[in-house]
Design a protein around this motif. Structure first.
Motif, PDB file in Angstrom:
ATOM      1  N   ARG A 157     -20.878  10.615  66.657  1.00  0.00           N
ATOM      2  CA  ARG A 157     -20.536   9.949  65.391  1.00  0.00           C
ATOM      3  C   ARG A 157     -20.398  10.964  64.264  1.00  0.00           C
ATOM      4  O   ARG A 157     -19.493  10.863  63.425  1.00  0.00           O
ATOM      5  CB  ARG A 157     -21.606   8.913  65.032  1.00  0.00           C
ATOM      6  CG  ARG A 157     -21.554   7.644  65.884  1.00  0.00           C
ATOM      7  CD  ARG A 157     -22.377   6.531  65.238  1.00  0.00           C
ATOM      8  NE  ARG A 157     -23.762   6.896  65.067  1.00  0.00           N
ATOM      9  CZ  ARG A 157     -24.724   6.667  65.954  1.00  0.00           C
ATOM     10  NH1 ARG A 157     -24.431   6.087  67.100  1.00  0.00           N
ATOM     11  NH2 ARG A 157     -25.974   7.017  65.708  1.00  0.00           N
ATOM     12  N   ALA A 204     -17.133  12.859  64.744  1.00  0.00           N
ATOM     13  CA  ALA A 204     -15.990  11.982  64.468  1.00  0.00           C
ATOM     14  C   ALA A 204     -15.845  11.722  62.980  1.00  0.00           C
ATOM     15  O   ALA A 204     -14.726  11.712  62.434  1.00  0.00           O
ATOM     16  CB  ALA A 204     -16.148  10.663  65.229  1.00  0.00           C
ATOM     17  N   ALA A 205     -16.975  11.522  62.287  1.00  0.00           N
ATOM     18  CA  ALA A 205     -16.932  11.278  60.849  1.00  0.00           C
ATOM     19  C   ALA A 205     -16.428  12.501  60.106  1.00  0.00           C
ATOM     20  O   ALA A 205     -15.652  12.400  59.146  1.00  0.00           O
ATOM     21  CB  ALA A 205     -18.315  10.878  60.343  1.00  0.00           C
ATOM     22  N   SER A 216     -12.700  12.836  60.371  1.00  0.00           N
ATOM     23  CA  SER A 216     -11.917  11.744  59.803  1.00  0.00           C
ATOM     24  C   SER A 216     -11.200  12.202  58.541  1.00  0.00           C
ATOM     25  O   SER A 216     -11.784  12.870  57.692  1.00  0.00           O
ATOM     26  CB  SER A 216     -12.820  10.551  59.481  1.00  0.00           C
ATOM     27  OG  SER A 216     -12.099   9.565  58.771  1.00  0.00           O
ATOM     28  N   ARG A 271     -14.806   6.722  50.996  1.00  0.00           N
ATOM     29  CA  ARG A 271     -15.554   5.636  51.608  1.00  0.00           C
ATOM     30  C   ARG A 271     -16.506   5.003  50.596  1.00  0.00           C
ATOM     31  O   ARG A 271     -16.649   3.795  50.515  1.00  0.00           O
ATOM     32  CB  ARG A 271     -16.344   6.147  52.809  1.00  0.00           C
ATOM     33  CG  ARG A 271     -15.505   6.563  53.994  1.00  0.00           C
ATOM     34  CD  ARG A 271     -16.408   6.847  55.194  1.00  0.00           C
ATOM     35  NE  ARG A 271     -15.674   7.411  56.307  1.00  0.00           N
ATOM     36  CZ  ARG A 271     -15.561   8.691  56.554  1.00  0.00           C
ATOM     37  NH1 ARG A 271     -16.141   9.564  55.763  1.00  0.00           N
ATOM     38  NH2 ARG A 271     -14.871   9.130  57.584  1.00  0.00           N
ATOM     39  N   ASP A 298     -14.846  21.493  60.428  1.00  0.00           N
ATOM     40  CA  ASP A 298     -15.344  20.175  60.041  1.00  0.00           C
ATOM     41  C   ASP A 298     -16.818  19.978  60.401  1.00  0.00           C
ATOM     42  O   ASP A 298     -17.490  19.133  59.833  1.00  0.00           O
ATOM     43  CB  ASP A 298     -14.493  19.062  60.661  1.00  0.00           C
ATOM     44  CG  ASP A 298     -14.301  19.241  62.164  1.00  0.00           C
ATOM     45  OD1 ASP A 298     -14.781  20.255  62.706  1.00  0.00           O
ATOM     46  OD2 ASP A 298     -13.675  18.367  62.791  1.00  0.00           O
TER      47      ASP A 298
END
Length: 454
Positions: A82, A85-86, A89, A96, A296
């Motif tokens: 997670r 992936a975040a 993004s 957000r 990232d």
């Protein structure tokens, strides 16, 4: 590194006593733990499994069930996926937030329960602290008094008032400005907060104090979190020491003294001890592969896993399968996760090799689906497994890195599949056992040396 086609090992019952037989370990009576003899340009600490008989945290009763440990391990893996992936993004956290979504202060990974611990000294005079070490985390922290909401730990809380070298970090300090989540107290002192993937959390004051690694080896002005509200799955550990790649990690703060890098060896059994070393030369037999960097997720250490060998033969899986999402090496994940296609090929090859030995199959254990019943056998034979990395480094795994032995009647292939081929692979700590794992950050490479510890 010589790669054998099979392991022949004698089955032993789990030991209930801690084995410390090496003359390389030196007692530190005043702190109540052991340290590894180190070269003059390095500092090495004793590493033990936190649920084993060598652990200073060992409590009365039995360790958690294997199924529980493996389920918690899966939670850690999910949180790593997670987080990556975040980070990848295209939608920013700020965007957000603008849509009204509540975000955790700093998204750390799930702690799990299969972690290893080291003992250090903190403050002046030094107070012995037993902390989890984690390559997937950056900020180190301990629980401090006064504490408004702290979990139960074995040792007394660290008391800043009793340390003559303790100081709070101001909000304007670079160490504070570099945190993902920070705030300022009314007197302009830095506050931190970390929320982990399993909803464990710690928050408190960012501080400096002297970190004692050995009786004669210290790091003055070490920046850490002095936790005042800490809840979650930390066991009875006094806190955590982070070995990630960000500037606030222990390895980064120690780089000016020891060099940019560290190494460790995780023992084959919870009844034995390994080491964590800051600096020092790499083992002569270490095989290196490039350390990959992802913008990232800069905290993680990526390695170029490109293949697997079973019984000396390469499993037929294209390197592209491994490269699709990359592979993270992590000290806190227990079981290595492979892309589904790679795991299926490994499992098939391993099962065929085991079938030749005639062992009885056993039920699956949580995430482990290829298990065997060795009841009635005093010795067992299993095919060797080796990991192949970019650049040609082939690293043979110890017997303890191939099978996860819950009991004689249930010994399982210690690998599992990711749920999706797009999920990052994870090289877990089971496969790292007995290897000297070298993080040469200065030269952007990671090495593996056989027989780093027993």
């Amino acid at each position: 590194m010589q790669l054998n086609k099979q392991h022949v090992m004698k089955l032993e019952q789990p030991r209930s006593a801690c084995i410390r037989i090496s003359k390389k370990w030196m007692a530190w009576p005043s702190m109540g733990y052991l340290v590894h003899a180190a070269a003059s340009n390095s500092s090495a600490l004793n590493v033990v499994h936190r649920h084993g008989p060598c652990s200073p945290l060992q409590a009365r009763g039995t360790p958690p069930p294997h199924a529980e440990l493996l389920n918690d391990d899966q939670a850690r893996v999910h949180s790593i996926h997670r987080k990556i992936a975040a980070a990848a993004s295209p939608v920013s956290d700020r965007a957000r937030g603008a849509k009204g979504v509540t975000l955790p202060a700093q998204r750390g990974i799930s702690l799990g329960t299969g972690n290893y611990v080291v003992s250090v000294g903190l403050g002046t005079p030094a107070r012995g602290m037993t902390v989890v070490f984690d390559t997937g985390s950056d900020l180190s922290w301990v629980q401090c008094t006064p504490c408004s909401d702290c979990y139960e730990q074995k040792d007394p809380l660290f008391d800043p008032a009793r340390s003559s070298t303790y100081s709070a970090v101001p909000c304007a300090a670079p160490e504070c400005q570099g945190l993902d989540s920070r705030s300022c107290s009314p007197d302009r002192k830095c506050r931190y907060e970390v929320v982990y993937g399993d909803q464990s959390q710690t928050d408190g004051a960012l501080a400096r104090d002297t970190l004692t690694l050995t009786p004669s080896d210290t790091l003055p002005g070490f920046v850490f979190g002095c936790g005042e509200r800490d809840t979650g799955l930390f066991g009875r550990a006094d806190g955590l020491v982070g070995l990630g790649r960000e500037k606030v990690s222990l390895s980064s703060q120690a780089a000016s003294k020891y060099g940019a890098g560290f190494s460790y060896c995780l023992p084959s059994s919870s009844s034995a001890a390994g080491y964590l070393s800051l600096g020092g030369p790499a083992p002569a037999n270490a095989r290196f592969t490039a350390m990959e960097t992802r913008r990232d997720t800069p905290s993680f250490y990526y390695v170029g896993l490109v293949g697997v060998k079973v019984a000396g033969r390469t499993v037929r899986v294209s390197p592209v399968v491994f490269a699709a999402a990359g592979t993270v090496i992590d000290s806190g994940t227990v079981i290595t996760r492979l892309p589904p296609r790679a795991y299926a090929a490994l499992r098939s090859k391993f099962a065929r090799s085991m079938g030749r030995y005639g062992y009885k199959r056993a039920p699956a254990l949580s995430i482990l689906d290829t298990c065997y019943d060795f009841t009635g056998h005093t010795t067992v034979r299993i095919p060797s497994v080796a990991l192949v990395f970019a650049g040609g480094a082939a690293v043979g795994l110890d017997f303890s890195g191939v099978l996860y032995v819950a009991k004689v009647a249930q010994a399982c292939l210690a690998f599992a599949a990711n749920g999706d081929g797009a999920d990052v692979g994870i090289l877990g700590n089971t496969q790292q056992k007995t290897l000297a794992v070298v993080y040469d950050v200065a030269n952007n490479k990671i090495g593996f040396g056989a027989n780093g510890c027993s």
